[in-house]
Scaffold this motif. Structure first.
Motif, short mmCIF file in Angstrom:
data_model
loop_
_atom_site.label_atom_id
_atom_site.label_comp_id
_atom_site.label_asym_id
_atom_site.label_seq_id
_atom_site.Cartn_x
_atom_site.Cartn_y
_atom_site.Cartn_z
N THR A 196 0.83 -1.25 -0.11
CA THR A 196 -0.04 -0.25 0.02
C THR A 196 0.75 1.27 0.07
O THR A 196 0.32 2.23 0.18
CB THR A 196 -0.89 0.06 1.46
N ARG A 197 2.11 1.02 -0.04
CA ARG A 197 3.12 2.50 -0.07
C ARG A 197 2.95 3.01 1.33
O ARG A 197 3.04 4.32 1.36
CB ARG A 197 2.72 3.18 -1.22
N ALA A 198 2.54 1.98 2.21
CA ALA A 198 2.37 2.80 3.55
C ALA A 198 3.97 3.03 4.35
O ALA A 198 4.07 3.94 4.77
CB ALA A 198 1.75 1.93 4.63
N LEU A 199 4.79 2.19 4.03
CA LEU A 199 6.12 2.44 4.33
C LEU A 199 7.18 2.96 3.36
O LEU A 199 7.18 2.40 2.38
CB LEU A 199 6.49 1.14 5.13
N THR A 200 7.79 3.98 3.60
CA THR A 200 9.00 4.59 2.89
C THR A 200 9.95 5.06 3.63
O THR A 200 9.76 5.00 4.92
CB THR A 200 8.14 5.84 1.98
N MET A 201 10.81 5.45 3.12
CA MET A 201 12.11 5.95 3.97
C MET A 201 12.10 7.45 3.62
O MET A 201 12.26 7.82 2.72
CB MET A 201 13.18 5.11 3.47
N THR A 202 12.65 8.19 4.94
CA THR A 202 12.92 9.45 4.59
C THR A 202 14.27 9.64 4.67
O THR A 202 15.35 8.75 4.69
CB THR A 202 12.72 10.09 6.19
N ASN A 203 14.94 10.92 4.62
CA ASN A 203 16.35 10.98 4.46
C ASN A 203 17.29 11.47 5.82
O ASN A 203 18.28 11.95 5.79
CB ASN A 203 16.64 12.32 3.42
N GLU A 204 16.41 11.31 6.88
CA GLU A 204 16.86 11.28 8.21
C GLU A 204 17.91 10.35 8.68
O GLU A 204 17.65 9.26 8.65
CB GLU A 204 15.80 11.63 9.19
N TYR A 205 19.13 10.77 8.86
CA TYR A 205 20.21 9.63 9.05
C TYR A 205 20.79 9.92 10.42
O TYR A 205 21.52 9.17 11.07
CB TYR A 205 21.37 10.09 8.26
N GLU A 206 20.04 10.83 11.37
CA GLU A 206 20.80 11.12 12.72
C GLU A 206 19.98 9.93 13.70
O GLU A 206 19.16 10.48 14.43
CB GLU A 206 20.44 12.46 13.14
N LEU A 207 20.67 8.99 13.64
CA LEU A 207 19.78 7.80 14.39
C LEU A 207 21.00 7.24 15.31
O LEU A 207 21.35 5.93 15.19
CB LEU A 207 19.39 6.44 13.63
N ALA A 208 21.09 8.01 16.43
CA ALA A 208 22.03 7.66 17.37
C ALA A 208 21.36 7.76 18.89
O ALA A 208 20.78 8.87 18.92
CB ALA A 208 23.39 8.29 17.29
N ASP A 209 21.44 6.93 19.82
CA ASP A 209 21.01 7.30 21.08
C ASP A 209 21.74 6.54 22.02
O ASP A 209 22.68 5.89 21.67
CB ASP A 209 19.49 6.78 20.81
N ASP A 210 21.41 6.60 23.47
CA ASP A 210 22.18 6.03 24.47
C ASP A 210 21.66 4.82 25.09
O ASP A 210 22.30 4.39 26.13
CB ASP A 210 22.61 7.12 25.47
#
Lengths: 409, 200
Positions: free
Chosen positions: B140-154
């Motif tokens: 259904t094209r429900a899942l797409t990807m964004t350009n956000e790359y800041e995926l760091a956490d503690d």
């Protein structure tokens, strides 16, 4: 009045203040040169380098030092504890000592006293610097040995072999300076260069010194003692915290020290650049400090430039270069210089001196053409051998090409 | 089959001819003292070139337009979710990073057009390899990807993104579900794009 007599009149408090200044300047220069090296290497590699701590990242080295000081101080179980602690202390203390005989300025007014910015003036000042540098090697050798670990031991051995070999070439390159200046005192050598720098008059000596000072300080491309690709960290692999910081400090102070010595012996020390002699009297003589700093920083830049350009030498090439090129060349050069000097001092006729020089030039040309011919011959033989398609020794079967399935369809 | 595994060395006349004609080493002329000093010129010249460095936290360069960044769960123009909880993305995932639980829509609580919606939707960004197979799998094209790359956490927990972290925000014309489908529309008209946003 010579500089030695001038300094000899110093009261105790001036000597103490000078010593303090030399020490403080060395520490400050180390901090700045760590930053400077990283920035210069960075821009040579199209990067920016440390620019976060303080303005332009100037406090980067200070931050690194604080970080090192706060780290855990480890001593390996297999280490010889006493020697392990003493080794970095030897390294860090000896590197400061050679600055005692370096003349930073000419005659200046220091808080109402006529003196020169030089801690002491020994009649054998340059020999003193050489001997201090040799003692400094003990720090590295003992650090490598006492770590009780393989790679540091190898690093320490390499370093001792390296420094001893290049010290010979370094010492020989200085002999020509002694012959010309007629003295081993640093202030006398500087005073003797007020017309012509020895880097011009004794150019081969200068080149040999410049090469061997890089070998002496274990810097790229001669940093075999801490070749990180081969020996992890070399002699300081097992060191951490403040002991490591002491080695780090020693390395950079040593760079400044050999640069200062090169400036003193070959680039006219605190004298101004040719044609700018009138600046030497500015600010009551203090302006000479600026010239001295410019020359030392120039050498430091060359150190960084070398590191940014050249790959590390292989160990056997390095040793071969030291023993088979630098030492014979400096020996031959000393013979020539000594002969010329004696000829001119004894008042030999001009024709004899010119004839001698021409003879030397002819001999050099003949020898170098012999070398060239031998090399050409080798190249021709190498070309004639060509490529051998089937080796004479057994080799494993080549993998069968599976890509040509269509041939079998 | 035996022909395929023949042990005759593979010979290609063209390759051998080319190898015989070309010299194996590139000849850049004789190496003289000056050519050896060229390296110093290279490093010196580089000092006057503009550095490549990006001052990252202050300056952020845009990524390539199709960069694989954080996922996003999209909505229909009226705010209903596109995800139907089919789990095809979870099945496609080679790293087993996606966890989905579906649930039936009811007339009281409708989250997506049609029968089912994704009740639980988690992506574990410690496992995700950003291959995009989940996007290809989504019907259904429900899942797409964004350009956000800041995926760091503690912590590990913070890097498991829940449905509310992944859902796209409510834009102009959207109404926060649950709400019924547009009057007279069925899931077919949603998929054909016939349903527009709500006029406010």
């Amino acid at each position: 009045m010579t500089t030695a007599q001038l300094i000899g009149q110093d009261p105790g408090w001036i000597i103490a203040v000078k010593g303090l200044i030399v020490f403080a300047v060395c520490i400050l220069l180390t901090l700045m040169s760590v930053w400077g090296e990283r920035r210069i290497v960075s821009i040579m590699q199209m990067r920016i380098g440390p620019n976060r701590v303080g303005k332009f990242g100037l406090l980067q080295a200070l931050a690194d030092g604080v970080k090192l000081a706060l780290k855990e101080d480890l001593i390996p179980k297999a280490a010889d504890r006493i020697v392990f602690v003493i080794a970095p202390i030897i390294s860090a203390t000896t590197c400061f000592m050679s600055f005692a005989v370096i003349p930073f300025t000419g005659k200046v007014n220091f808080f109402g006293h006529e003196t020169a910015m030089q801690l002491t003036d020994l009649p054998v000042g340059v020999l003193y610097v050489l001997s201090i540098a040799s003692v400094g090697v003990y720090g590295i050798v003992l650090a490598g040995w006492s770590s009780g670990s393989t790679y540091p031991l190898l690093g320490g051995l390499r370093s001792s072999a390296q420094v001893i070999s290049y010290e010979v070439a370094m010492g020989l390159s200085l002999v020509a300076v002694f012959i010309y200046a007629g003295s081993m005192s640093t202030s006398d050598i500087v005073a003797a260069q007020d017309k012509w720098w020895y880097s011009v008059v004794l150019f081969p000596s200068f080149v040999i010194y410049a090469i061997s000072m890089v070998g002496e300080t274990n810097r790229a491309p001669f940093d075999l003692a801490e070749a990180e690709g081969e020996l992890v960290g070399g002699f300081h692999t097992e060191y951490s915290s403040l002991k490591f910081a002491l080695f780090f400090l020693a390395e950079y102070v040593n760079i400044i020290a050999v640069s200062a010595l090169a400036t003193t012996l070959f680039l006219g020390g605190y004298h101004a650049f040719p044609g700018l002699g009138f600046t030497e009297s500015w600010l009551g003589g203090w302006f000479t400090l600026f010239w001295f700093a410019i020359k030392v920083l120039g050498f430091f830049f060359v150190f960084v430039w070398l590191r940014g350009t050249l790959p590390r030498l292989r160990y056997d090439q390095f040793m071969k270069f030291g023993w088979k090129v630098l030492i014979p060349v400096s020996l031959a050069w000393i013979l020539i210089v000594a002969t010329l000097r004696t000829l001119s001092l004894e008042g030999a006729p001009q024709a004899v001196i010119v004839g001698f020089t021409l003879g030397i030039v002819l001999i050099v040309l003949a020898v170098s053409s012999l070398f060239d011919r031998a090399r050409e011959k080798n190249e021709v033989t190498a070309r004639d051998i060509g490529e051998i398609s089937t080796p004479s020794f057994p080799v494993p079967a080549l993998p069968v090409a599976k890509a040509r399935l269509e041939d079998h369809v | 089959m035996s022909e395929i595994y023949n042990i005759e060395p593979f010979k290609n006349d063209a390759i051998e001819k080319a190898a015989a004609e070309s010299s194996p080493v590139l000849d850049n002329g004789p190496s003289t003292f000056l050519t050896q000093l060229l390296g110093f010129w290279v490093t010196f010249r580089t000092m006057f070139k503009k550095p490549n460095t990006v001052q990252y936290p202050e300056v952020k360069e845009p990524t390539a337009p199709r960069f694989h960044g954080r996922h996003q769960l999209n909505r229909h123009p009226d705010g209903l979710e596109k995800c139907i909880g089919c789990e095809l993305c979870a099945w496609a995932c080679p790293a087993d990073a996606i966890y989905v639980e579906g649930e039936s829509n009811t007339e009281e609580a409708r989250f997506s057009p049609g029968e089912r919606y994704g009740k639980v939707y988690q992506i574990n960004y410690l496992r995700c390899v950003f291959c995009g197979l989940c996007i290809e799998a989504c019907p259904t094209r429900a899942l797409t990807m964004t350009n956000e790359y800041e995926l760091a956490d503690d912590s590990r927990e913070k890097l498991i993104y829940e449905k509310q972290d992944l859902l796209s925000p409510i834009h102009q014309g959207m109404i926060m579900p649950p709400h019924p489908m547009a009057p007279g529309a069925d899931e077919g008209s949603y998929y054909r794009g016939e349903v527009k946003g709500v006029q406010q």
